[in-house]
Design an enzyme around this catalytic site. Sequence first.
Site, mmCIF file in Angstrom:
data_model
loop_
_atom_site.group_PDB
_atom_site.id
_atom_site.type_symbol
_atom_site.label_atom_id
_atom_site.label_comp_id
_atom_site.label_asym_id
_atom_site.label_seq_id
_atom_site.Cartn_x
_atom_site.Cartn_y
_atom_site.Cartn_z
ATOM 1 N N PHE A 229 0.871 -1.187 0.000
ATOM 2 C CA PHE A 229 0.000 0.000 0.000
ATOM 3 C C PHE A 229 0.913 1.245 0.000
ATOM 4 O O PHE A 229 0.748 2.152 0.800
ATOM 5 C CB PHE A 229 -0.926 0.047 1.217
ATOM 6 C CG PHE A 229 -1.765 -1.179 1.452
ATOM 7 C CD1 PHE A 229 -2.980 -1.344 0.809
ATOM 8 C CD2 PHE A 229 -1.351 -2.156 2.344
ATOM 9 C CE1 PHE A 229 -3.777 -2.451 1.059
ATOM 10 C CE2 PHE A 229 -2.130 -3.277 2.594
ATOM 11 C CZ PHE A 229 -3.347 -3.428 1.947
ATOM 12 N N ASP A 300 0.689 -0.226 5.042
ATOM 13 C CA ASP A 300 0.017 1.028 5.403
ATOM 14 C C ASP A 300 -1.253 1.171 4.569
ATOM 15 O O ASP A 300 -1.329 1.986 3.648
ATOM 16 C CB ASP A 300 0.973 2.197 5.159
ATOM 17 C CG ASP A 300 0.370 3.542 5.550
ATOM 18 O OD1 ASP A 300 -0.623 3.546 6.303
ATOM 19 O OD2 ASP A 300 0.895 4.582 5.101
ATOM 20 N N CYS A 340 -5.282 3.850 9.747
ATOM 21 C CA CYS A 340 -5.794 5.217 9.830
ATOM 22 C C CYS A 340 -7.296 5.213 10.072
ATOM 23 O O CYS A 340 -7.986 6.194 9.784
ATOM 24 C CB CYS A 340 -5.446 6.004 8.566
ATOM 25 S SG CYS A 340 -6.102 5.295 7.040
#
Length: 396
Positions: A229, A300, A340
């Site tokens: 990612f 990520d 996130c």
Amino acid sequence: MTSRPVIRLRPKIDPRPLKRGFPWVYANQLVTDRRTRALAPGSVVTLEDAERNPLATATINPNSKIIARVLDPAPDAEIDADWLRARVTLALALREALYDTPHYRLIHAEADGLPGTVVDRFGEALVIQPNAAWIETLLPDFAKILSDVTGAQILYKNAQGRARSLEGLDDVSALMRGALDGPVPVPMNGATYMADLEGGQKTGLFYDQRPNHAFVARLSRGLNVLDVFSHVGGFGLSALAQGARSALSVDGSEAALDLARAGAAATGVADQFETRKADAFDALATLGGEGRVFGSVICDPPAFAPSKSARDAGLRAYEKVARLAAALVAPGGFLTLCSCSQAADLPAFQAASQRGIGKAGRSAQLLRIGYAGPDHPRLPALEESGYLKALTYRLI
């Protein structure tokens, strides 16, 4: 004050969180009579408790689940150009104290006293995300103030994203001032990233990971790195800039990988940099089937749990990422897992990650829990402002 509309909390709604800095009022907490529902989205109002005691100056959007946002704890604050200029000036002073070059998040929404407003700075260019109705209505004045205070001559409005749709706002992006001529080079942690301000994801670059990039880069010296990612180079480019042997970046977007390759060339590490366009889960499984191992693996992903309703499925996805990625880490190597997702808090994300590592048959030492950089400050009363988590493990 005499002409400003007044909105009021419902009976039995405790006003103390608002007095302590919580910035939001949800639709089920507010008296929403016909007069309140008729207020134009973005109107500035006085917020009162159920006993008609003034609490704060706020803005209202009857179309949003977050129906009111606190702008100022003073009930009689005047939300004008001087008020905006003071907030921008204060935000700029912090960033100039933190960074030597003008590349950072300049405005981080509620934490900088400008609810629903994000501004990222790329040298002479600013990308504005007006994600709340109140700042959308003031956007021309706000843009002028931003330019005056920072000296930036290029301003781009990015209207993409889920936040604007939840506010009932359009998705029409536009160049507001100046001109853009292709991707913008951004120096960070010794690497050069290429940010596409008009066509890239979000504002073109994710500044929030800067300190996590730096920590992982130090651990990755002399190692082969897998960055999954990767977006426009993410962890891979910073690792190479700090002495990693090689980096393989995996992303589903060819446009992002084009920018990553351009960043590798600008950093002077193109001969050590490889890319692979693929679905991340497929790539992790394929690399495992190929028997590949890496000294440092980073994943990520985008938010797998963007809302409470997606939390359980998101945590299962984080667990799967951890399981597949852990299998690719050399003995004694490092695994960094990021989230996130606001809806997946740190304990839940950490538990999912550790389940995945365990299912891969690996033992781990947790070395560090990382968060967003200081240009993404937290509002202590708003848990959602601490959205980013980065767990770095040593696998044995």
